[in-house]
Motif scaffolding. Structure first.
Motif, PDB file in Angstrom:
ATOM      1  N   GLU A 112       0.827  -1.212   0.000  1.00 42.88           N
ATOM      2  CA  GLU A 112       0.000   0.000   0.000  1.00 42.88           C
ATOM      3  C   GLU A 112       0.860   1.261   0.000  1.00 42.88           C
ATOM      4  OE1 GLU A 112      -3.455   0.250   2.689  1.00 42.88           O
ATOM      5  OE2 GLU A 112      -2.912  -1.782   3.321  1.00 42.88           O
ATOM      6  N   LEU A 113       2.075   1.150   0.515  1.00 42.76           N
ATOM      7  CA  LEU A 113       2.964   2.309   0.611  1.00 42.76           C
ATOM      8  C   LEU A 113       3.895   2.429  -0.586  1.00 42.76           C
ATOM      9  CD1 LEU A 113       3.922   1.996   4.392  1.00 42.76           C
ATOM     10  CD2 LEU A 113       2.326   3.627   3.366  1.00 42.76           C
ATOM     11  N   PHE A 114       3.862   1.467  -1.499  1.00 43.37           N
ATOM     12  CA  PHE A 114       4.698   1.540  -2.692  1.00 43.37           C
ATOM     13  C   PHE A 114       4.272   2.717  -3.559  1.00 43.37           C
ATOM     14  CE2 PHE A 114       6.163  -3.184  -3.211  1.00 43.37           C
ATOM     15  CZ  PHE A 114       6.706  -3.133  -1.945  1.00 43.37           C
ATOM     16  N   SER A 115       5.229   3.274  -4.280  1.00 43.54           N
ATOM     17  CA  SER A 115       4.945   4.336  -5.242  1.00 43.54           C
ATOM     18  C   SER A 115       4.901   3.729  -6.641  1.00 43.54           C
ATOM     19  CB  SER A 115       6.029   5.422  -5.184  1.00 43.54           C
ATOM     20  OG  SER A 115       5.890   6.335  -6.251  1.00 43.54           O
ATOM     21  N   PRO A 116       3.711   3.588  -7.235  1.00 43.81           N
ATOM     22  CA  PRO A 116       3.626   2.967  -8.567  1.00 43.81           C
ATOM     23  C   PRO A 116       4.446   3.690  -9.618  1.00 43.81           C
ATOM     24  CG  PRO A 116       1.454   3.161  -7.565  1.00 43.81           C
ATOM     25  CD  PRO A 116       2.389   3.951  -6.712  1.00 43.81           C
ATOM     26  N   ALA A 117       4.593   4.998  -9.450  1.00 44.14           N
ATOM     27  CA  ALA A 117       5.353   5.780 -10.425  1.00 44.14           C
ATOM     28  C   ALA A 117       6.855   5.716 -10.178  1.00 44.14           C
ATOM     29  CB  ALA A 117       4.891   7.238 -10.405  1.00 44.14           C
ATOM     30  N   GLY A 118       7.253   5.105  -9.050  1.00 45.67           N
ATOM     31  CA  GLY A 118       8.671   5.064  -8.727  1.00 45.67           C
ATOM     32  C   GLY A 118       9.221   6.414  -8.346  1.00 45.67           C
ATOM     33  N   ARG A 119       8.366   7.275  -7.815  1.00 44.57           N
ATOM     34  CA  ARG A 119       8.795   8.617  -7.462  1.00 44.57           C
ATOM     35  C   ARG A 119       8.267   8.987  -6.086  1.00 44.57           C
ATOM     36  NH1 ARG A 119      10.996  11.162 -11.642  1.00 44.57           N
ATOM     37  NH2 ARG A 119      10.877  13.191 -10.635  1.00 44.57           N
ATOM     38  N   ILE A 151      12.785   7.455  -7.144  1.00 46.76           N
ATOM     39  CA  ILE A 151      13.272   6.531  -6.133  1.00 46.76           C
ATOM     40  C   ILE A 151      13.349   5.103  -6.629  1.00 46.76           C
ATOM     41  CG2 ILE A 151      12.402   7.963  -4.247  1.00 46.76           C
ATOM     42  CD1 ILE A 151      10.106   5.902  -3.952  1.00 46.76           C
ATOM     43  N   GLY A 152      12.857   4.836  -7.832  1.00 39.38           N
ATOM     44  CA  GLY A 152      12.858   3.474  -8.348  1.00 39.38           C
ATOM     45  C   GLY A 152      11.596   2.738  -7.953  1.00 39.38           C
ATOM     46  N   HIS A 153      11.405   1.582  -8.515  1.00 43.88           N
ATOM     47  CA  HIS A 153      10.177   0.816  -8.297  1.00 43.88           C
ATOM     48  C   HIS A 153      10.391  -0.228  -7.209  1.00 43.88           C
ATOM     49  CE1 HIS A 153       7.882   2.519 -11.636  1.00 43.88           C
ATOM     50  NE2 HIS A 153       9.031   2.570 -12.284  1.00 43.88           N
ATOM     51  N   GLN A 154       9.661  -0.073  -6.099  1.00 39.32           N
ATOM     52  CA  GLN A 154       9.773  -1.025  -5.002  1.00 39.32           C
ATOM     53  C   GLN A 154       9.395  -2.432  -5.441  1.00 39.32           C
ATOM     54  OE1 GLN A 154       8.126   1.999  -4.778  1.00 39.32           O
ATOM     55  NE2 GLN A 154       8.083   2.725  -2.660  1.00 39.32           N
ATOM     56  N   SER A 155       8.434  -2.541  -6.355  1.00 37.64           N
ATOM     57  CA  SER A 155       8.010  -3.864  -6.816  1.00 37.64           C
ATOM     58  C   SER A 155       9.149  -4.596  -7.526  1.00 37.64           C
ATOM     59  CB  SER A 155       6.793  -3.744  -7.728  1.00 37.64           C
ATOM     60  OG  SER A 155       7.065  -2.900  -8.835  1.00 37.64           O
ATOM     61  N   ASP A 156       9.993  -3.866  -8.243  1.00 37.12           N
ATOM     62  CA  ASP A 156      11.143  -4.502  -8.904  1.00 37.12           C
ATOM     63  C   ASP A 156      12.127  -5.051  -7.878  1.00 37.12           C
ATOM     64  OD1 ASP A 156      10.060  -3.805 -11.340  1.00 37.12           O
ATOM     65  OD2 ASP A 156      11.296  -2.009 -11.582  1.00 37.12           O
ATOM     66  N   LEU A 157      12.355  -4.273  -6.818  1.00 35.66           N
ATOM     67  CA  LEU A 157      13.265  -4.724  -5.773  1.00 35.66           C
ATOM     68  C   LEU A 157      12.679  -5.940  -5.049  1.00 35.66           C
ATOM     69  CD1 LEU A 157      15.881  -4.304  -4.235  1.00 35.66           C
ATOM     70  CD2 LEU A 157      14.664  -2.711  -2.729  1.00 35.66           C
ATOM     71  N   LEU A 158      11.376  -5.935  -4.825  1.00 35.52           N
ATOM     72  CA  LEU A 158      10.725  -7.069  -4.181  1.00 35.52           C
ATOM     73  C   LEU A 158      10.874  -8.331  -5.032  1.00 35.52           C
ATOM     74  CD1 LEU A 158       9.054  -8.248  -1.907  1.00 35.52           C
ATOM     75  CD2 LEU A 158       6.991  -7.366  -3.038  1.00 35.52           C
ATOM     76  N   LYS A 179       3.771   0.827   9.789  1.00 36.07           N
ATOM     77  CA  LYS A 179       4.119   2.126  10.368  1.00 36.07           C
ATOM     78  C   LYS A 179       4.576   1.979  11.817  1.00 36.07           C
ATOM     79  CE  LYS A 179       1.719   5.237   7.267  1.00 36.07           C
ATOM     80  NZ  LYS A 179       0.780   6.382   7.122  1.00 36.07           N
ATOM     81  N   LYS A 180       4.153   0.905  12.476  1.00 38.44           N
ATOM     82  CA  LYS A 180       4.620   0.668  13.841  1.00 38.44           C
ATOM     83  C   LYS A 180       6.105   0.317  13.858  1.00 38.44           C
ATOM     84  CE  LYS A 180       3.913  -2.052  18.017  1.00 38.44           C
ATOM     85  NZ  LYS A 180       3.074  -3.044  18.730  1.00 38.44           N
ATOM     86  N   VAL A 181       6.554  -0.480  12.915  1.00 33.51           N
ATOM     87  CA  VAL A 181       7.952  -0.921  12.926  1.00 33.51           C
ATOM     88  C   VAL A 181       8.866   0.003  12.121  1.00 33.51           C
ATOM     89  CG1 VAL A 181       7.364  -3.326  13.321  1.00 33.51           C
ATOM     90  CG2 VAL A 181       7.547  -2.502  10.976  1.00 33.51           C
ATOM     91  N   SER A 182       8.306   0.862  11.284  1.00 29.05           N
ATOM     92  CA  SER A 182       9.116   1.794  10.504  1.00 29.05           C
ATOM     93  C   SER A 182       9.782   2.808  11.427  1.00 29.05           C
ATOM     94  CB  SER A 182       8.237   2.516   9.482  1.00 29.05           C
ATOM     95  OG  SER A 182       8.956   3.571   8.870  1.00 29.05           O
ATOM     96  N   TYR A 183      11.020   3.177  11.124  1.00 30.94           N
ATOM     97  CA  TYR A 183      11.728   4.169  11.941  1.00 30.94           C
ATOM     98  C   TYR A 183      12.022   5.445  11.162  1.00 30.94           C
ATOM     99  CZ  TYR A 183      15.827   2.060   9.627  1.00 30.94           C
ATOM    100  OH  TYR A 183      16.717   1.578   8.697  1.00 30.94           O
ATOM    101  N   ARG A 184      11.390   5.622  10.033  1.00 34.38           N
ATOM    102  CA  ARG A 184      11.649   6.828   9.244  1.00 34.38           C
ATOM    103  C   ARG A 184      10.347   7.517   8.885  1.00 34.38           C
ATOM    104  NH1 ARG A 184      14.289   4.538   3.796  1.00 34.38           N
ATOM    105  NH2 ARG A 184      14.055   6.684   3.099  1.00 34.38           N
ATOM    106  N   GLU A 185      10.447   8.805   8.606  1.00 36.49           N
ATOM    107  CA  GLU A 185       9.292   9.551   8.135  1.00 36.49           C
ATOM    108  C   GLU A 185       9.038   9.205   6.667  1.00 36.49           C
ATOM    109  OE1 GLU A 185       9.715  13.711   8.766  1.00 36.49           O
ATOM    110  OE2 GLU A 185      10.155  13.525  10.917  1.00 36.49           O
ATOM    111  N   GLY A 186       7.774   9.112   6.299  1.00 37.94           N
ATOM    112  CA  GLY A 186       7.442   8.794   4.918  1.00 37.94           C
ATOM    113  C   GLY A 186       7.955   7.453   4.473  1.00 37.94           C
ATOM    114  N   PRO A 187       7.636   6.349   5.174  1.00 41.70           N
ATOM    115  CA  PRO A 187       8.134   5.020   4.777  1.00 41.70           C
ATOM    116  C   PRO A 187       7.654   4.630   3.389  1.00 41.70           C
ATOM    117  CG  PRO A 187       6.354   4.822   6.378  1.00 41.70           C
ATOM    118  CD  PRO A 187       6.713   6.274   6.323  1.00 41.70           C
ATOM    119  N   ASP A 188       8.488   3.858   2.688  1.00 41.40           N
ATOM    120  CA  ASP A 188       8.140   3.456   1.321  1.00 41.40           C
ATOM    121  C   ASP A 188       7.703   1.999   1.226  1.00 41.40           C
ATOM    122  OD1 ASP A 188      10.487   2.014   1.504  1.00 41.40           O
ATOM    123  OD2 ASP A 188      11.566   3.148  -0.021  1.00 41.40           O
ATOM    124  N   GLY A 189       7.515   1.351   2.385  1.00 41.71           N
ATOM    125  CA  GLY A 189       6.953   0.002   2.376  1.00 41.71           C
ATOM    126  C   GLY A 189       7.940  -1.133   2.325  1.00 41.71           C
TER     127      GLY A 189
END
Length: 285
Positions: free
Chosen positions: A65-72, A78-85, A104-114
């Motif tokens: 849900e937090l992935f950026s489909p546009a890679g931005r 920022i690249g495509h998270q789905s490719d890295l997955l 979001k509970k385990v994330s330690y950064r602002e604006g997590p990318d999933g």
């Protein structure tokens, strides 16, 4: 028996109170990292650089849900998270899917990318640092407290082609998630070790590496020293600078000119300035 041609089973965790997430939160503590030999890496760019450096995560936690489909992200590519997955799946890394609230509970950064990965602890021993070649260049930090500064120095060291980074008497560890984050993952690309100041000085002497220490206690400008050959550039802590032991061991003590009212620079900025003077000299030979 598991068929090795089939991908590992992927888990899904929806509850933010799941015990497995509690263990992830524990890796924010240095003691837990030292006991388990693991740490956290969050973000597409950081995990990608870790993979490129030969690091294979044990588990990756994802929230698509937090992935950026546009890679931005905003104006940044920022690249495509789905490719890295997909790459992680090809490497047969365990994948655990999290709900937005759980991630979001385990994330330690602002604006997590999933993307959040568990990897083996970062760093090597002094004995494992390679010191080959006549132009070995080391960055030595003494007593640096802030993870952001250590991470920033790693980014500079990577960009400048530094051969090794040594943290002498560090207040934090290389596996601190905020060091990993501030380094943009370069903590996996640059050989990094921790030691006492005495051990670091013994290592420099044993490997015939000259020591240049930054300090305001000198008239010698940082541009007036020869940084060719086997050299270590050292910076001290944010509050007190280099201690007397380090200063007394220096081949040269150098200062960066200050024209304003402040009497010091950020330690990561100081390291960058002197490192790039070394780069300039080496490139101009």
């Amino acid at each position: 028996m598991t068929n090795p041609t089939h991908p590992p089973r992927e888990l899904t965790i929806a509850s933010a109170s799941n015990p497995r997430l509690k263990s992830l939160l524990g890796l924010r503590r240095r003691r837990t990292r030292e006991e388990t030999g693991q740490t956290l890496v969050e973000g597409y760019e950081e995990i990608g650089l870790a993979l490129s450096s030969g690091v294979r995560p044990g588990t990756v936690y994802v929230c698509e849900e937090l992935f950026s489909p546009a890679g931005r992200a905003g104006s940044q590519d920022i690249g495509h998270q789905s490719d890295l997955l997909a790459r992680l799946r090809d490497d047969r890394v365990e994948v655990v899917h999290l709900s937005r609230s759980a991630f979001k509970k385990v994330s330690y950064r602002e604006g997590p990318d999933g993307l959040l990965a568990v990897v083996d602890r970062v760093g090597v021993s002094l004995a494992d640092l390679r010191v080959d070649g006549p132009d070995h260049l080391t960055l030595l930090s003494q007593g640096v407290e802030k993870p952001g500064n250590l991470g920033a120095m790693l980014r500079t060291a990577d960009a400048a082609g530094v051969d090794a980074v040594v943290a002498a008497d560090p207040v934090t560890d290389w596996g601190n998630p905020n060091v990993v984050r501030a380094s943009k993952g370069t903590v996996f690309a640059v050989p990094a070790a921790s030691a006492t100041t005495a051990e670091a000085l013994e290592w420099l002497q044993a490997n015939d590496i000259r020591l240049v220490v930054t300090t305001p206690e000198t008239d010698l400008l940082h541009t007036d020293v020869d940084y060719t050959g086997r050299v270590a550039i050292a910076v001290g802590s944010e509050k007190h600078g280099a201690d007397r032991t380090l200063l007394d061991a220096a081949t040269h003590r150098v200062r960066i000119p200050m024209r304003g009212k402040a009497n010091s620079l950020n330690v990561a900025a100081s390291a960058a300035i002197v490192l790039y003077e070394a780069v300039r000299q080496r490139d101009s030979r």
